[in-house]
Structures are given as C-alpha cells and as structure tokens.
Enzyme design. Structure first.
Site, mmCIF file in Angstrom:
data_model
loop_
_atom_site.group_PDB
_atom_site.id
_atom_site.type_symbol
_atom_site.label_atom_id
_atom_site.label_comp_id
_atom_site.label_asym_id
_atom_site.label_seq_id
_atom_site.Cartn_x
_atom_site.Cartn_y
_atom_site.Cartn_z
ATOM 1 N N PHE A 15 0.778 -1.363 0.225
ATOM 2 C CA PHE A 15 0.026 0.124 0.107
ATOM 3 C C PHE A 15 0.695 1.234 0.061
ATOM 4 O O PHE A 15 0.730 2.083 -0.752
ATOM 5 C CB PHE A 15 -1.038 0.003 1.043
ATOM 6 N N ILE A 16 1.923 1.185 0.934
ATOM 7 C CA ILE A 16 2.859 2.494 1.047
ATOM 8 C C ILE A 16 3.636 2.733 -0.104
ATOM 9 O O ILE A 16 4.072 3.557 -0.792
ATOM 10 C CB ILE A 16 3.280 2.499 2.351
ATOM 11 N N SER A 122 5.800 1.980 13.219
ATOM 12 C CA SER A 122 4.435 2.173 13.647
ATOM 13 C C SER A 122 4.269 3.148 14.802
ATOM 14 O O SER A 122 4.601 2.762 16.091
ATOM 15 C CB SER A 122 3.946 0.597 14.173
ATOM 16 N N TYR A 147 4.000 -6.909 18.177
ATOM 17 C CA TYR A 147 4.152 -6.205 16.877
ATOM 18 C C TYR A 147 4.955 -4.820 17.217
ATOM 19 O O TYR A 147 5.954 -4.327 16.744
ATOM 20 C CB TYR A 147 2.948 -5.823 16.325
ATOM 21 N N LYS A 151 9.108 -3.563 15.900
ATOM 22 C CA LYS A 151 9.149 -2.364 15.341
ATOM 23 C C LYS A 151 10.200 -1.368 16.164
ATOM 24 O O LYS A 151 11.254 -0.703 15.601
ATOM 25 C CB LYS A 151 8.083 -1.435 15.242
ATOM 26 N N ARG A 214 -7.839 7.404 16.947
ATOM 27 C CA ARG A 214 -6.498 7.024 16.389
ATOM 28 C C ARG A 214 -6.165 8.410 15.183
ATOM 29 O O ARG A 214 -6.874 9.047 15.144
ATOM 30 C CB ARG A 214 -6.584 5.761 15.428
ATOM 31 N N ARG A 274 -10.226 -5.173 23.347
ATOM 32 C CA ARG A 274 -9.024 -5.914 23.400
ATOM 33 C C ARG A 274 -7.720 -5.220 24.357
ATOM 34 O O ARG A 274 -7.775 -4.117 23.947
ATOM 35 C CB ARG A 274 -8.552 -6.019 21.913
ATOM 36 N N ASP A 277 -5.242 -2.733 22.600
ATOM 37 C CA ASP A 277 -5.600 -1.407 21.869
ATOM 38 C C ASP A 277 -5.279 -0.341 22.838
ATOM 39 O O ASP A 277 -6.047 -0.330 23.714
ATOM 40 C CB ASP A 277 -7.023 -1.511 21.568
#
Length: 321
Positions: A15-16, A122, A147, A151, A214, A274, A277
């Site tokens: 995508f990027i 991220s 994750y 990063k 976000r 969750r 999050d």
C-alpha cells in the site's frame, strides 16, 4: 527532490510502497520495487520506465548484490500483524528483526558507499499508552504488543548502526494510513475497512465502545511524508520523525461520518475491547513540518471523501492530487 538517485523499495508492491514509488518517479528518480508479490498496478506511461520490479524475500535476499548502485533503501515490508505477532513473538522476531540485521550488516560492509535507509515504523504501537497527547518523538518507547516491540527493536538497531558505523538510518513513525487500494485482507486500516464494509453491505465490527482514538492519514499525505524523509538532504539528530495527521478521530466518529455521507444507518457489531488496543494514539508532527517541510494536506473528512469516491469507482491507485 532531484532526479539523481536510485531507490530500492522493500515491500514495494504494498500500500505505501507503490504510492511512494509513484511520487519518486514523478520527481525524476528511478525506483526498484522489491516484493514477494507481483506488481498489481499500472503506473502512468510517463513514469513507467523509471519503475522496475524484482521478486525477493527479506529472509533470503542477497543484500550485497541488491544494494549495488542504490542510494536509498526504503524498508516498508513487515511479515506479521499485531495479532499474529502476539500469538508467536519468536516467529515475529525471526521474520522481521533478524533479516533487517542482515540488511544492516550488508550496509555496514559498504562503508562510505552505504545507501540511506528509511524504515517504516509504527507510530500507533511503539509508544504504548501515551503519557502525552499528541505524542512527540521523545516519548518513551513502551509498546504493549509484540508487533510494536518488534518495530521498536528495529529502531534501536538502526540507532546502534548510526552511532557505531555512521549509517544514515531514518525512521518514520507512521500513523494509520487509509485510502483506496489498501489490502483489506490484512485486517489493518479501520477507516478503509469500514468504508468497504459500508459500501458492500457488510457489518462493521468495533472492538470496545468505539471511543478508541487514532491518528488517520490519507495515503496521499503519508506517501508524501515518506518521500520527504527519504530525500531530505540532512536530518541530523532528527532521524526519527512522526508522520501522521496530528489529529485524533474515534471509531464512532468514522461511523457517524459514513452514515452522514451515505444517508443511511450502518450495521455495527460491537465486540469486547482488546487488551492490546491503546485508548488514544495521536502523533505530534511538528518535527516533520520543521525538518522536512512536510505537512498533510487532506483533512480526515477530505480523505474519506476521496477514498469513498475511489472505492465507488473501483480505483486501485489514488494518485497524489
């Protein structure tokens, strides 16, 4: 940007990567898209000769050969998602951090001929639970997902290789990009996923009460920020840069925005929240403005309008307008 460099984009068909490639090619630079996937978009004829494609895997790549003649390496590939990384952190480390170390070692071996490296980190996970909103780059790295930890680990290794070997490593802590052409199967990109589900009549799943906030940035602005970081002549100690909108939007706000635009109620399925999050993630983008001369041009509403138009027209590559 000047048309004097050759760029290698790892994850270039993603995508990027494919949007950054278009911007670089339009500026006269040459680009090689490196990916396990085939090239799935057709670039404008005027720039097609500047964009190549090669197939390679991060874990088995012959970096010494691949870096020949390359001025800038864009590291946009990541072989896991937050859920899969949490399920198997050791595998996440082996798939992402270890191969990146092999790349850094190949760059070190090239000495002064080493290319610049731009890593897509991220912004939504490496900071963890924010102590300051919007969050500046100086905030402590405290990820609460494997994750994000992966990063952050790569960021630390980039800093190590900068300090020990003088490599020009740069980090873009990217917010939540959205827009037409995003891979919905990966389960990332709430704004795009919600739009797609709304247009196709599928229920939208929200984890928790929907008040999770976000920082959403349209892919046109995200790509421009990434390209600016890659081509900026000198960043000095400002080698870690937040790339986002600088504004927060809740999931409930996305639903309200879509319902207003489509003129109908949407089917929303609420699931328990969750643990991984974080409640709020909004990036402070002042450093990007000051160092790179970059700022997002599209508001969230404008980005949603463009994405809605693109998805409705079945577009797969939204160029920078």
């Amino acid at each position: 940007m000047t048309g004097t460099r050759h760029h290698l984009i790892l994850g270039g068909c993603g995508f990027i990567g494919r949007h950054v490639a278009l911007l670089l090619a339009e500026a006269g630079e040459t680009v090689m898209l490196c990916d396990r996937a085939p090239l799935s978009v057709t670039y404008p004829e005027a720039v097609r000769h500047r964009i190549g494609h090669c197939t390679a895997d991060l874990a088995t790549a012959d970096w010494d050969a691949m870096l020949e003649g390359v001025a800038v390496v864009h590291h946009y590939v990541w072989a896991s998602l937050p859920a899969s990384a949490n399920a198997d952190p050791a595998r996440d480390l082996a798939l992402n951090t270890t191969p990146t170390l092999a790349l850094l070692e190949a760059m070190r071996r090239r000495g002064k001929a080493a290319p610049r490296l731009v890593f897509s980190s991220s912004g939504g996970t490496v900071y963890g639970r924010l102590r300051q909103v919007p969050v500046p780059e100086e905030h402590t790295l405290a990820p609460i997902t494997a994750y994000g930890a992966g990063k952050a680990a790569v960021e630390l290794y980039l800093g190590l290789y900068r300090a020990l070997y003088g490599l020009d490593c740069r980090v873009a802590r990217l917010a939540n990009p959205f827009g037409a052409g995003q891979d919905l199967a990966r389960g990332q990109g709430a704004a795009t996923t919600f739009l797609h589900h709304a247009l196709t009549g599928q229920p939208i799943t929200i984890w928790g009460d929907g008040e999770v906030v976000r920082d959403f940035i349209h892919i046109a602005d995200a790509a421009a920020g990434m390209a600016a970081l890659a081509t900026c002549p000198e960043v000095g100690e400002n080698w870690v840069v937040n790339i986002g909108s600088g504004q927060g939007t809740s999931l409930n706000t996305i639903i309200a925005e879509l319902e207003a635009r489509l003129g109908r109620r949407l089917a929303v399925r609420r699931e328990p929240g969750r643990a991984f999050d974080v409640p709020v993630s909004v990036l402070d983008i002042r450093r990007a403005r000051d160092v790179l001369g970059w700022a997002p041009r599209l508001s969230f509403a404008e980005g949603m309008s463009r994405t809605l138009s693109d998805l409705a027209g079945a577009a797969t590559l939204s160029t920078m307008g």
